[in-house]
Design a protein around this motif. Structure first.
Motif, PDB file in Angstrom:
ATOM      1  N   GLU A   1       0.625  -1.234  -0.182  1.00 52.13           N
ATOM      2  CA  GLU A   1      -0.087  -0.050  -0.113  1.00 52.13           C
ATOM      3  C   GLU A   1       0.747   1.276   0.060  1.00 52.13           C
ATOM      4  OE1 GLU A   1      -4.064   1.356   2.489  1.00 52.13           O
ATOM      5  OE2 GLU A   1      -2.013   1.011   3.761  1.00 52.13           O
ATOM      6  N   ARG A   2       1.965   1.114   0.674  1.00 51.79           N
ATOM      7  CA  ARG A   2       2.895   2.332   0.776  1.00 51.79           C
ATOM      8  C   ARG A   2       3.752   2.444  -0.287  1.00 51.79           C
ATOM      9  NH1 ARG A   2       4.508   3.175   7.210  1.00 51.79           N
ATOM     10  NH2 ARG A   2       2.286   3.748   7.981  1.00 51.79           N
ATOM     11  N   TRP A   3       4.177   1.366  -0.782  1.00 53.55           N
ATOM     12  CA  TRP A   3       5.345   0.939  -1.953  1.00 53.55           C
ATOM     13  C   TRP A   3       4.697   1.541  -3.101  1.00 53.55           C
ATOM     14  CZ3 TRP A   3       5.083  -2.269  -5.775  1.00 53.55           C
ATOM     15  CH2 TRP A   3       6.516  -2.401  -6.615  1.00 53.55           C
ATOM     16  N   LEU A   4       3.530   1.083  -3.604  1.00 55.37           N
ATOM     17  CA  LEU A   4       3.012   1.122  -4.746  1.00 55.37           C
ATOM     18  C   LEU A   4       2.818   2.582  -5.306  1.00 55.37           C
ATOM     19  CD1 LEU A   4       2.007  -0.791  -6.929  1.00 55.37           C
ATOM     20  CD2 LEU A   4      -0.496  -0.581  -5.996  1.00 55.37           C
ATOM     21  N   PRO A   5       2.384   3.511  -4.512  1.00 53.02           N
ATOM     22  CA  PRO A   5       2.085   4.864  -5.006  1.00 53.02           C
ATOM     23  C   PRO A   5       3.556   5.615  -5.425  1.00 53.02           C
ATOM     24  CG  PRO A   5       0.930   4.776  -3.025  1.00 53.02           C
ATOM     25  CD  PRO A   5       1.702   3.516  -3.122  1.00 53.02           C
TER      26      PRO A   5
ATOM     27  N   CYS B   1      -2.280  -3.268   2.595  1.00 56.29           N
ATOM     28  CA  CYS B   1      -1.486  -2.878   3.850  1.00 56.29           C
ATOM     29  C   CYS B   1      -0.916  -3.855   4.598  1.00 56.29           C
ATOM     30  CB  CYS B   1      -2.251  -1.896   4.638  1.00 56.29           C
ATOM     31  SG  CYS B   1      -3.722  -2.842   5.464  1.00 56.29           S
ATOM     32  N   HIS B   2      -1.300  -5.210   4.536  1.00 51.83           N
ATOM     33  CA  HIS B   2      -0.898  -6.278   5.264  1.00 51.83           C
ATOM     34  C   HIS B   2      -0.052  -7.496   4.518  1.00 51.83           C
ATOM     35  CE1 HIS B   2      -4.482  -5.901   7.994  1.00 51.83           C
ATOM     36  NE2 HIS B   2      -3.234  -5.023   8.482  1.00 51.83           N
ATOM     37  N   ILE B   3       0.446  -6.788   3.133  1.00 52.15           N
ATOM     38  CA  ILE B   3       1.443  -7.706   2.185  1.00 52.15           C
ATOM     39  C   ILE B   3       2.644  -6.879   2.094  1.00 52.15           C
ATOM     40  CG2 ILE B   3       1.871  -8.952   0.402  1.00 52.15           C
ATOM     41  CD1 ILE B   3      -0.902  -9.047  -0.061  1.00 52.15           C
ATOM     42  N   PHE B   4       3.627  -7.239   2.779  1.00 53.44           N
ATOM     43  CA  PHE B   4       4.940  -6.589   2.801  1.00 53.44           C
ATOM     44  C   PHE B   4       5.760  -6.756   1.476  1.00 53.44           C
ATOM     45  CE2 PHE B   4       3.510  -4.595   6.496  1.00 53.44           C
ATOM     46  CZ  PHE B   4       4.491  -3.702   7.156  1.00 53.44           C
ATOM     47  N   ILE B   5       6.458  -5.882   0.977  1.00 53.61           N
ATOM     48  CA  ILE B   5       7.286  -6.041  -0.332  1.00 53.61           C
ATOM     49  C   ILE B   5       8.886  -5.505  -0.115  1.00 53.61           C
ATOM     50  CG2 ILE B   5       6.368  -3.930  -1.218  1.00 53.61           C
ATOM     51  CD1 ILE B   5       6.647  -5.581  -4.249  1.00 53.61           C
ATOM     52  N   VAL B   6       9.648  -6.375  -0.679  1.00 53.34           N
ATOM     53  CA  VAL B   6      10.981  -6.207  -0.959  1.00 53.34           C
ATOM     54  C   VAL B   6      11.321  -6.152  -2.366  1.00 53.34           C
ATOM     55  CG1 VAL B   6      13.283  -6.468  -0.380  1.00 53.34           C
ATOM     56  CG2 VAL B   6      11.753  -6.714   1.453  1.00 53.34           C
TER      57      VAL B   6
END
Length: 202
Positions: free
Chosen positions: A138-142, A183-188
């Motif tokens: 959710e934070r990474w995508l924008p 928001c509950h799936i984290f990404i690297v």
């Protein structure tokens, strides 16, 4: 894990015992009295969440704390109906994290957990969790500059396919997440590849 003393039942991961003791966290009562840096959001109900900065040999370790101060009768019976147990919510969260790890689904590591004596809707419990690498989609995508180029489309397709595969692995093994949002799936992201992790397992 090492047992915690106090009224109830609790455990600390063996390799974190000294770090918690340095922070003054030695008993169940110590863990239940944690305040830390509160992480509030709407809809937490009887839950309390906080960020903890633990210092060990000059190095600061960031971990996350969640305390359940009981639950509603509705949630209690829903959990009982779904998995046939009535134990503490934090204990359930630890069990789910371990089960997902066996499936190869990345998630947090339980570092300390426990529950007060008693059972039912008024039972208190807590869990201290390791930091999950990366940040929420959710934070990474924008911040991503997805355009109409071929490379951009390929990147979007890889991301969608990986999230879909991640979800498929959960569902094919009988797991579902009632709060399954980005928001509950984290990404690297590294070298054009994505690593995903799941949080909020209660």
């Amino acid at each position: 894990p090492c047992p915690l003393t106090g009224v109830g039942e609790g455990f600390v991961a063996a390799d974190w015992k000294f770090i918690f003791e340095q922070a003054g966290l030695r008993t169940l009562e110590d863990f239940f009295s944690i305040s830390g840096k509160a992480l509030s959001k709407p809809g937490l109900g009887k839950r309390y969440r906080a960020q903890l900065d633990l210092t060990n040999e000059g190095e600061t370790r960031l971990v996350f704390y969640k305390r359940y101060n009981g639950e509603s009768w509705k949630n209690f019976f829903q959990r009982w109906w779904e998995d046939g147990t009535n134990h503490a919510i934090a204990g359930r969260e630890v069990e789910v994290a371990r089960a997902l790890e066996k499936l190869g689904v990345a998630t947090f590591q339980p570092l300390a957990w426990g529950w007060a004596k008693g059972c039912g809707v008024d039972q208190k419990s807590f869990v201290v969790m390791s930091q999950v690498p990366g940040e929420s989609i959710e934070r990474w995508l924008p911040r991503q500059e997805f355009g109409s180029t071929v490379d951009s489309w390929r990147k979007k397709i890889r991301l969608v396919q990986q999230v879909a595969g991640f979800s498929k692995r959960l569902h094919e093994n009988g797991w579902f997440h009632r709060d399954y949002y980005l928001c509950h799936i984290f990404i690297v992201e590294a070298d054009g590849k994505f690593q995903l992790a799941l949080v909020d397992l209660a």
